[in-house]
Design a protein around this motif. Structure first.
Motif, PDB file in Angstrom:
ATOM      1  N   GLY A  82      14.002   3.447   2.034  1.00  0.00           N
ATOM      2  CA  GLY A  82      15.263   4.029   1.596  1.00  0.00           C
ATOM      3  C   GLY A  82      15.110   4.836   0.321  1.00  0.00           C
ATOM      4  O   GLY A  82      15.599   5.970   0.211  1.00  0.00           O
ATOM      5  N   TYR A  83      14.426   4.259  -0.667  1.00  0.00           N
ATOM      6  CA  TYR A  83      14.229   4.970  -1.930  1.00  0.00           C
ATOM      7  C   TYR A  83      13.356   6.205  -1.741  1.00  0.00           C
ATOM      8  O   TYR A  83      13.622   7.254  -2.342  1.00  0.00           O
ATOM      9  N   HIS A  84      12.339   6.103  -0.898  1.00  0.00           N
ATOM     10  CA  HIS A  84      11.474   7.265  -0.669  1.00  0.00           C
ATOM     11  C   HIS A  84      12.228   8.378   0.040  1.00  0.00           C
ATOM     12  O   HIS A  84      12.002   9.563  -0.234  1.00  0.00           O
ATOM     13  N   LEU A  85      13.132   8.014   0.950  1.00  0.00           N
ATOM     14  CA  LEU A  85      13.965   9.034   1.595  1.00  0.00           C
ATOM     15  C   LEU A  85      14.791   9.787   0.556  1.00  0.00           C
ATOM     16  O   LEU A  85      14.961  11.008   0.636  1.00  0.00           O
ATOM     17  N   PHE A  86      15.297   9.064  -0.404  1.00  0.00           N
ATOM     18  CA  PHE A  86      16.081   9.683  -1.479  1.00  0.00           C
ATOM     19  C   PHE A  86      15.218  10.645  -2.291  1.00  0.00           C
ATOM     20  O   PHE A  86      15.629  11.776  -2.590  1.00  0.00           O
ATOM     21  N   ILE A 106      12.404  12.212  -1.476  1.00  0.00           N
ATOM     22  CA  ILE A 106      11.854  13.390  -0.796  1.00  0.00           C
ATOM     23  C   ILE A 106      12.942  14.410  -0.471  1.00  0.00           C
ATOM     24  O   ILE A 106      12.644  15.480   0.067  1.00  0.00           O
ATOM     25  N   GLY A 107      14.192  14.082  -0.798  1.00  0.00           N
ATOM     26  CA  GLY A 107      15.249  15.063  -0.643  1.00  0.00           C
ATOM     27  C   GLY A 107      15.988  15.037   0.679  1.00  0.00           C
ATOM     28  O   GLY A 107      16.592  16.051   1.069  1.00  0.00           O
ATOM     29  N   ARG A 108      15.949  13.915   1.375  1.00  0.00           N
ATOM     30  CA  ARG A 108      16.762  13.801   2.591  1.00  0.00           C
ATOM     31  C   ARG A 108      18.234  13.993   2.228  1.00  0.00           C
ATOM     32  O   ARG A 108      18.665  13.609   1.148  1.00  0.00           O
ATOM     33  N   GLY A 109      19.018  14.587   3.124  1.00  0.00           N
ATOM     34  CA  GLY A 109      20.431  14.822   2.860  1.00  0.00           C
ATOM     35  C   GLY A 109      21.152  13.541   2.494  1.00  0.00           C
ATOM     36  O   GLY A 109      20.927  12.487   3.108  1.00  0.00           O
ATOM     37  N   LEU A 110      22.033  13.622   1.505  1.00  0.00           N
ATOM     38  CA  LEU A 110      22.706  12.424   1.015  1.00  0.00           C
ATOM     39  C   LEU A 110      23.577  11.768   2.087  1.00  0.00           C
ATOM     40  O   LEU A 110      23.697  10.539   2.120  1.00  0.00           O
ATOM     41  N   ASP A 111      24.183  12.562   2.953  1.00  0.00           N
ATOM     42  CA  ASP A 111      24.995  11.977   4.022  1.00  0.00           C
ATOM     43  C   ASP A 111      24.128  11.174   4.986  1.00  0.00           C
ATOM     44  O   ASP A 111      24.507  10.077   5.425  1.00  0.00           O
ATOM     45  N   THR A 163       0.828  -1.219   0.000  1.00  0.00           N
ATOM     46  CA  THR A 163       0.000   0.000   0.000  1.00  0.00           C
ATOM     47  C   THR A 163       0.855   1.260   0.000  1.00  0.00           C
ATOM     48  O   THR A 163       0.543   2.233  -0.698  1.00  0.00           O
ATOM     49  N   GLN A 164       1.943   1.257   0.766  1.00  0.00           N
ATOM     50  CA  GLN A 164       2.772   2.458   0.875  1.00  0.00           C
ATOM     51  C   GLN A 164       3.731   2.625  -0.297  1.00  0.00           C
ATOM     52  O   GLN A 164       4.126   3.743  -0.635  1.00  0.00           O
ATOM     53  N   SER A 165       4.107   1.533  -0.934  1.00  0.00           N
ATOM     54  CA  SER A 165       5.060   1.612  -2.042  1.00  0.00           C
ATOM     55  C   SER A 165       4.389   1.807  -3.389  1.00  0.00           C
ATOM     56  O   SER A 165       4.991   2.378  -4.312  1.00  0.00           O
ATOM     57  N   TYR A 166       3.154   1.333  -3.528  1.00  0.00           N
ATOM     58  CA  TYR A 166       2.519   1.300  -4.841  1.00  0.00           C
ATOM     59  C   TYR A 166       1.195   2.061  -4.936  1.00  0.00           C
ATOM     60  O   TYR A 166       0.727   2.306  -6.048  1.00  0.00           O
ATOM     61  N   CYS A 167       0.595   2.412  -3.814  1.00  0.00           N
ATOM     62  CA  CYS A 167      -0.752   3.001  -3.862  1.00  0.00           C
ATOM     63  C   CYS A 167      -0.820   4.443  -3.369  1.00  0.00           C
ATOM     64  O   CYS A 167      -1.204   5.351  -4.112  1.00  0.00           O
ATOM     65  N   TYR A 168      -0.457   4.664  -2.119  1.00  0.00           N
ATOM     66  CA  TYR A 168      -0.742   5.953  -1.492  1.00  0.00           C
ATOM     67  C   TYR A 168       0.052   7.120  -2.059  1.00  0.00           C
ATOM     68  O   TYR A 168      -0.392   8.270  -1.994  1.00  0.00           O
ATOM     69  N   HIS A 169       1.224   6.866  -2.618  1.00  0.00           N
ATOM     70  CA  HIS A 169       2.014   7.989  -3.140  1.00  0.00           C
ATOM     71  C   HIS A 169       1.358   8.660  -4.330  1.00  0.00           C
ATOM     72  O   HIS A 169       1.714   9.774  -4.709  1.00  0.00           O
ATOM     73  N   TRP A 170       0.363   7.990  -4.934  1.00  0.00           N
ATOM     74  CA  TRP A 170      -0.349   8.586  -6.076  1.00  0.00           C
ATOM     75  C   TRP A 170      -1.317   9.681  -5.645  1.00  0.00           C
ATOM     76  O   TRP A 170      -1.664  10.555  -6.459  1.00  0.00           O
ATOM     77  N   VAL A 171      -1.767   9.633  -4.405  1.00  0.00           N
ATOM     78  CA  VAL A 171      -2.825  10.556  -3.979  1.00  0.00           C
ATOM     79  C   VAL A 171      -2.453  11.355  -2.727  1.00  0.00           C
ATOM     80  O   VAL A 171      -3.269  12.136  -2.237  1.00  0.00           O
ATOM     81  N   SER A 172      -1.246  11.163  -2.210  1.00  0.00           N
ATOM     82  CA  SER A 172      -0.824  11.903  -1.021  1.00  0.00           C
ATOM     83  C   SER A 172       0.691  12.094  -1.056  1.00  0.00           C
ATOM     84  O   SER A 172       1.383  11.415  -1.821  1.00  0.00           O
ATOM     85  N   PRO A 173       1.219  13.022  -0.247  1.00  0.00           N
ATOM     86  CA  PRO A 173       2.662  13.282  -0.281  1.00  0.00           C
ATOM     87  C   PRO A 173       3.488  12.033   0.030  1.00  0.00           C
ATOM     88  O   PRO A 173       3.112  11.224   0.889  1.00  0.00           O
ATOM     89  N   LEU A 174       4.599  11.892  -0.656  1.00  0.00           N
ATOM     90  CA  LEU A 174       5.470  10.741  -0.455  1.00  0.00           C
ATOM     91  C   LEU A 174       5.978  10.686   0.985  1.00  0.00           C
ATOM     92  O   LEU A 174       6.219   9.602   1.530  1.00  0.00           O
ATOM     93  N   GLN A 175       6.131  11.842   1.598  1.00  0.00           N
ATOM     94  CA  GLN A 175       6.580  11.924   2.990  1.00  0.00           C
ATOM     95  C   GLN A 175       5.685  11.094   3.914  1.00  0.00           C
ATOM     96  O   GLN A 175       6.152  10.529   4.914  1.00  0.00           O
ATOM     97  N   ASN A 176       4.403  11.003   3.564  1.00  0.00           N
ATOM     98  CA  ASN A 176       3.448  10.298   4.426  1.00  0.00           C
ATOM     99  C   ASN A 176       3.691   8.792   4.480  1.00  0.00           C
ATOM    100  O   ASN A 176       3.106   8.103   5.323  1.00  0.00           O
TER     101      ASN A 176
END
Length: 276
Positions: free
Chosen positions: A141-145, A147-152, A99-112
């Motif tokens: 991990g991919y979602h953190l990338f 949404i712009g989390r710092g690379l370090d 649900t979080q990887s394939y569904c919800y990102h279409w209709v709500s912020p990826l941060q969620n």
């Protein structure tokens, strides 16, 4: 819906569930057939612990290939409601992953998706579903990338994640985390040549094993690097050689991201050829 009490159908659902995971990695065009069969069986014969991921997978198809994200979200919610029934907790981690990887990102912020994926990982470890726990870890991990989390910060978390999946002997998860970690390090200018060799090795492994999903992730991350450093010639060559990688990472945010980068690559190529 009643609870499934037919042993033969219950075993068939479990077998199809395992088959669906394998099919998604090597022959995704067959994936909808498995999902539709499983949904039909649930509707006709009742629910079991496999049913929650089944409806989540249907939501995944609705969000991506069928272009109906709101209907897909409703299927994701239905999957979560099934989890509330007695005896369904064994599917909690897998359902969270889908649900979080394939569904919800279409209709709500990826941060969620961050907190639910972390919870899915923790629940998976608690119930002994280490495979799906690691799936949640990969997706987070991919979602953190994205949404712009710092690379370090991403690098530190991924290095810790690799230790976890290595200890749990999750080779599939380890390869996908290595791809992302290598990308983060290349963007930081760390071990660039070694990173090139690692990603080339991933593509070779994917070709030899027929893992089109692994190949899609490696190509997507290579494109991230080319676009970031404005290496438009290399980006065009990758896009043309790789083909439509979206077919192999259906409904993920990675597929959406690849569409944006592909469009930018072709735009820059057109500007260059026309002298804009």
């Amino acid at each position: 819906l009643p609870r499934l009490d037919n042993e033969r159908y219950e075993m068939g659902q479990r077998m199809n569930g395992h088959l669906a995971t394998c099919i998604y990695h090597v022959e995704p065009t067959m994936f909808p057939l498995i999902v539709f069969q499983m949904v039909t069986t649930s509707l006709k014969h009742g629910l079991n612990s496999s049913s929650s991921p089944i409806f989540a997978r249907l939501g995944m198809l609705l969000c991506g290939p069928f272009g109906k994200p709101h209907e897909g979200r409703e299927m994701a919610k239905a999957a979560e409601l099934i989890l509330e029934k007695p005896g369904m907790r064994s599917a909690a981690s897998y359902t969270a992953f889908i649900t979080q990887s394939y569904c919800y990102h279409w209709v709500s912020p990826l941060q969620n998706t961050m907190a639910p994926l972390l919870k899915g990982y923790q629940v998976g470890l608690e119930i002994g579903d280490t495979d799906r726990a690691c799936y949640c870890l990969i997706s987070r991990g991919y979602h953190l990338f994205y949404i712009g989390r710092g690379l370090d910060s991403i690098q530190n978390e991924l290095e810790a994640s690799i230790q976890v999946v290595t200890q749990l002997k999750q080779d599939i998860a380890r390869l996908r985390i290595i791809i992302l970690l290598t990308t983060a390090k290349k963007l930081r200018g760390i071990d660039v040549e070694a990173g090139d060799k690692i990603l080339d090795s991933m593509l070779a492994t994917a070709a030899s094993t027929g893992d089109v999903n692994l190949s899609a992730y490696a190509n997507s991350m290579n494109l991230e690097v080319f676009v970031f450093f404005q290496q438009w010639k290399e980006a065009v060559e990758l896009v043309e050689k790789a083909g439509d990688v979206r077919l192999f990472i259906v409904s993920t945010y990675t597929a959406t991201r690849y569409t944006l980068l592909e469009a930018l690559t072709y735009l820059k190529a057109a500007q260059s050829s026309s002298g804009w």
